[in-house]
Design an enzyme around this catalytic site. Structure first.
Site, mmCIF file in Angstrom:
data_model
loop_
_atom_site.group_PDB
_atom_site.id
_atom_site.type_symbol
_atom_site.label_atom_id
_atom_site.label_comp_id
_atom_site.label_asym_id
_atom_site.label_seq_id
_atom_site.Cartn_x
_atom_site.Cartn_y
_atom_site.Cartn_z
ATOM 1 N N ASP A 47 0.785 -1.560 0.228
ATOM 2 C CA ASP A 47 -0.697 0.186 0.469
ATOM 3 C C ASP A 47 1.255 1.111 -0.243
ATOM 4 O O ASP A 47 0.864 2.358 -1.005
ATOM 5 C CB ASP A 47 -0.816 0.124 0.876
ATOM 6 C CG ASP A 47 -2.186 -0.391 0.983
ATOM 7 O OD1 ASP A 47 -2.886 -0.093 0.305
ATOM 8 O OD2 ASP A 47 -2.606 -0.924 1.788
ATOM 9 N N GLU A 70 -5.288 6.756 0.015
ATOM 10 C CA GLU A 70 -5.477 6.045 1.049
ATOM 11 C C GLU A 70 -5.443 5.926 2.140
ATOM 12 O O GLU A 70 -5.451 5.791 3.415
ATOM 13 C CB GLU A 70 -5.974 4.433 1.290
ATOM 14 C CG GLU A 70 -6.812 3.595 1.817
ATOM 15 C CD GLU A 70 -6.787 2.517 1.305
ATOM 16 O OE1 GLU A 70 -7.311 1.251 1.723
ATOM 17 O OE2 GLU A 70 -6.475 2.773 -0.157
ATOM 18 N N ASP A 126 -5.965 4.101 -4.994
ATOM 19 C CA ASP A 126 -6.217 3.370 -4.191
ATOM 20 C C ASP A 126 -5.091 2.796 -4.545
ATOM 21 O O ASP A 126 -4.777 2.020 -5.812
ATOM 22 C CB ASP A 126 -7.516 2.613 -4.980
ATOM 23 C CG ASP A 126 -7.622 1.775 -3.588
ATOM 24 O OD1 ASP A 126 -6.816 1.130 -2.809
ATOM 25 O OD2 ASP A 126 -9.005 1.100 -3.338
ATOM 26 N N ILE A 128 -4.450 -0.454 -3.245
ATOM 27 C CA ILE A 128 -4.025 -2.011 -3.382
ATOM 28 C C ILE A 128 -5.776 -1.496 -3.138
ATOM 29 O O ILE A 128 -6.188 -1.657 -2.309
ATOM 30 C CB ILE A 128 -3.345 -2.902 -2.335
ATOM 31 C CG1 ILE A 128 -1.829 -3.194 -2.971
ATOM 32 C CG2 ILE A 128 -3.957 -4.544 -2.465
ATOM 33 C CD1 ILE A 128 -1.149 -4.103 -2.180
ATOM 34 N N ASP A 129 -6.399 -1.914 -3.869
ATOM 35 C CA ASP A 129 -8.141 -2.728 -3.996
ATOM 36 C C ASP A 129 -8.035 -3.843 -3.650
ATOM 37 O O ASP A 129 -7.489 -5.101 -4.646
ATOM 38 C CB ASP A 129 -9.128 -2.000 -4.643
ATOM 39 C CG ASP A 129 -10.095 -1.925 -4.430
ATOM 40 O OD1 ASP A 129 -10.947 -1.673 -2.856
ATOM 41 O OD2 ASP A 129 -10.555 -1.556 -5.468
ATOM 42 N N THR A 131 -7.289 -6.378 -0.332
ATOM 43 C CA THR A 131 -6.125 -6.690 -0.294
ATOM 44 C C THR A 131 -6.170 -8.640 0.353
ATOM 45 O O THR A 131 -5.483 -9.117 0.097
ATOM 46 C CB THR A 131 -6.164 -6.385 1.505
ATOM 47 O OG1 THR A 131 -7.101 -6.824 2.284
ATOM 48 C CG2 THR A 131 -6.275 -4.810 1.372
ATOM 49 N N HIS A 219 -18.445 -7.389 2.907
ATOM 50 C CA HIS A 219 -17.881 -6.611 1.879
ATOM 51 C C HIS A 219 -19.950 -5.928 0.852
ATOM 52 O O HIS A 219 -19.837 -4.866 0.719
ATOM 53 C CB HIS A 219 -16.782 -6.616 0.701
ATOM 54 C CG HIS A 219 -15.498 -6.232 1.603
ATOM 55 N ND1 HIS A 219 -14.741 -6.797 0.691
ATOM 56 C CD2 HIS A 219 -15.569 -5.907 2.965
ATOM 57 C CE1 HIS A 219 -14.256 -7.065 1.331
ATOM 58 N NE2 HIS A 219 -14.176 -6.158 2.670
ATOM 59 N N SER A 243 -11.848 -6.464 -4.975
ATOM 60 C CA SER A 243 -11.754 -5.450 -6.153
ATOM 61 C C SER A 243 -12.344 -5.136 -6.682
ATOM 62 O O SER A 243 -13.052 -5.580 -7.047
ATOM 63 C CB SER A 243 -9.714 -5.653 -6.051
ATOM 64 O OG SER A 243 -10.264 -6.495 -7.410
ATOM 65 N N LYS A 246 -13.825 -6.553 -10.933
ATOM 66 C CA LYS A 246 -15.180 -6.158 -10.775
ATOM 67 C C LYS A 246 -15.810 -5.876 -12.181
ATOM 68 O O LYS A 246 -16.686 -5.833 -12.656
ATOM 69 C CB LYS A 246 -16.041 -6.729 -9.201
ATOM 70 C CG LYS A 246 -16.041 -7.770 -8.568
ATOM 71 C CD LYS A 246 -16.811 -7.889 -7.634
ATOM 72 C CE LYS A 246 -16.189 -6.351 -6.290
ATOM 73 N NZ LYS A 246 -15.258 -6.265 -5.523
ATOM 74 N N ARG A 260 -22.500 -4.085 -5.179
ATOM 75 C CA ARG A 260 -22.487 -4.035 -3.454
ATOM 76 C C ARG A 260 -23.051 -3.322 -3.037
ATOM 77 O O ARG A 260 -23.778 -2.535 -2.505
ATOM 78 C CB ARG A 260 -20.983 -2.994 -3.964
ATOM 79 C CG ARG A 260 -20.330 -3.152 -2.876
ATOM 80 C CD ARG A 260 -18.968 -2.534 -3.651
ATOM 81 N NE ARG A 260 -18.088 -1.452 -1.330
ATOM 82 C CZ ARG A 260 -17.466 -2.232 -1.198
ATOM 83 N NH1 ARG A 260 -16.974 -3.517 -1.587
ATOM 84 N NH2 ARG A 260 -16.172 -2.083 -0.127
ATOM 85 N N ASP A 273 -12.103 4.080 -3.717
ATOM 86 C CA ASP A 273 -13.052 2.440 -3.935
ATOM 87 C C ASP A 273 -13.643 2.403 -5.491
ATOM 88 O O ASP A 273 -14.221 0.819 -5.994
ATOM 89 C CB ASP A 273 -13.191 2.100 -2.891
ATOM 90 C CG ASP A 273 -12.468 1.686 -1.593
ATOM 91 O OD1 ASP A 273 -11.913 0.836 -2.539
ATOM 92 O OD2 ASP A 273 -13.051 1.762 -0.261
#
Length: 332
Positions: A47, A70, A126, A128-129, A131, A219, A243, A246, A260, A273
């Site tokens: 990150d 982030e 972002d 690292i989306d 993790t 999530h 992440s 999608k 989501r 995100d």
């Protein structure tokens, strides 16, 4: 030269280099015990390194542009942060043309502290989306977007582990997705500079659709998603990915709906995100709203304060999908 051509090229370079540093972190720090022990330290290193890389490259070309990131550098400072700082600095410098020192590293990370807003230019990153996907060696991405006056104008998604083509027997992985407002969405593989325009799959009935959702049920509610699929007559199993990959899979036609669904009505989604994936889908012909059918509002700070949940779909089935979402989630 097309609109935002310079920004587009810089953003691609930044995301490719950040993706490369994430892959280096995985190869050097992630072990078979990492996920079992729930050790998130490799993610922390990745990150910080990815945000430092992107922010450094953006600053070189656009020193006056603020960044909504982030991460902040607090845990890297002082004697207590030296071990982590040294790891981050070493990995960051493997992908930069001009190496950073300690101070430049911390300054680069903290350029991501902008509070956001509705006026002028700002980038959101972002680093690292996804993790857990990263730690499992599965799907994660580096996401970057340029927002102008509250509207997303440019986005780049780096997906190092995403198959170039789900339908192919080849196992090549590593995709870059790029979109500029009004110019379409494109896929470029990590192994090539050639770009191919992508479009959502042509679909006329929701019963023929497939949907994707988060791997982690914390999530997004898997139970409610299954109820929505049933209402729509969808029989295909969901495609579960970590992440913003999608967004990419829907944009290029591997799935038709991305849900989501809020697990808490108090939760506010972060702009980093969703801004990069949002534009890729829109430019590929899709619609992105919240569960109330409101457009996403990126002008209110660091979070989507005015929105709840995310619904991504083909324009032809938009009304039916929203109706089903509201019946299940809002009990309407």
């Amino acid at each position: 030269m097309s609109v935002l051509a310079v920004e587009r090229a810089v953003a691609i370079n930044a995301v490719l280099r950040a993706s490369k540093v994430c892959q280096k972190v995985f190869q050097s720090l992630v072990t078979s015990d990492t996920v079992i022990k729930k050790d998130r330290s490799p993610v922390t290193v990745a990150d910080f390194s990815a945000q430092a890389v992107v922010n450094t490259i953006l600053y070189e070309s656009f020193p006056n542009d603020p960044i909504v990131g982030e991460e902040e550098s607090g845990s890297l400072r002082g004697d207590s942060g030296k071990e982590l700082r040294d790891k981050v600095l070493s990995l960051t410098n493997t992908v930069l043309d001009t190496p950073l020192g300690d101070k430049e590293l911390l300054d680069a990370i903290d350029r991501g502290s902008y509070p956001g807003g509705s006026h002028g230019r700002m980038w959101t990153i972002d680093p690292i989306d996804g993790t857990m996907g990263f730690l499992r060696g599965e799907q994660f991405c580096v996401g970057l977007a340029l927002i102008i006056d509250g509207d997303v104008h440019l986005s780049v998604l780096g997906c190092p582990n995403l198959p170039v083509d789900f339908k192919s027997s080849e196992i090549e992985r590593g995709c870059l997705f790029v979109a500029v407002k009004g110019q379409g969405a494109f896929q470029r593989n990590f192994s090539s500079t050639e770009e191919t325009q992508i479009h959502m799959a042509d679909i006329s009935s929701p019963s023929a659709a497939s949907f994707c959702e988060s791997v982690v049920p914390a999530h997004s509610s898997h139970k409610e998603a299954a109820e929505i699929a049933s209402l729509l007559g969808i029989t295909k199993p969901p495609l579960r990915l970590d992440s913003m990959c999608k967004y990419s899979t829907v944009a290029r036609g591997d799935a038709d709906i991305y849900l989501r669904l809020p697990v808490s009505m108090d939760y506010e989604e972060n702009i980093w995100d969703h801004a990069p994936g949002y534009l890729v889908v829109k430019e590929a012909g899709g619609i992105v709203t919240d569960i109330y059918n409101k457009p996403l509002d990126f002008s209110l700070g660091r979070t989507l304060k005015a929105n709840k949940g995310i619904v991504v779909m083909h324009s032809k089935i938009h009304g039916q999908v929203i109706d089903a979402v509201q019946k299940v989630v809002l009990k309407q």
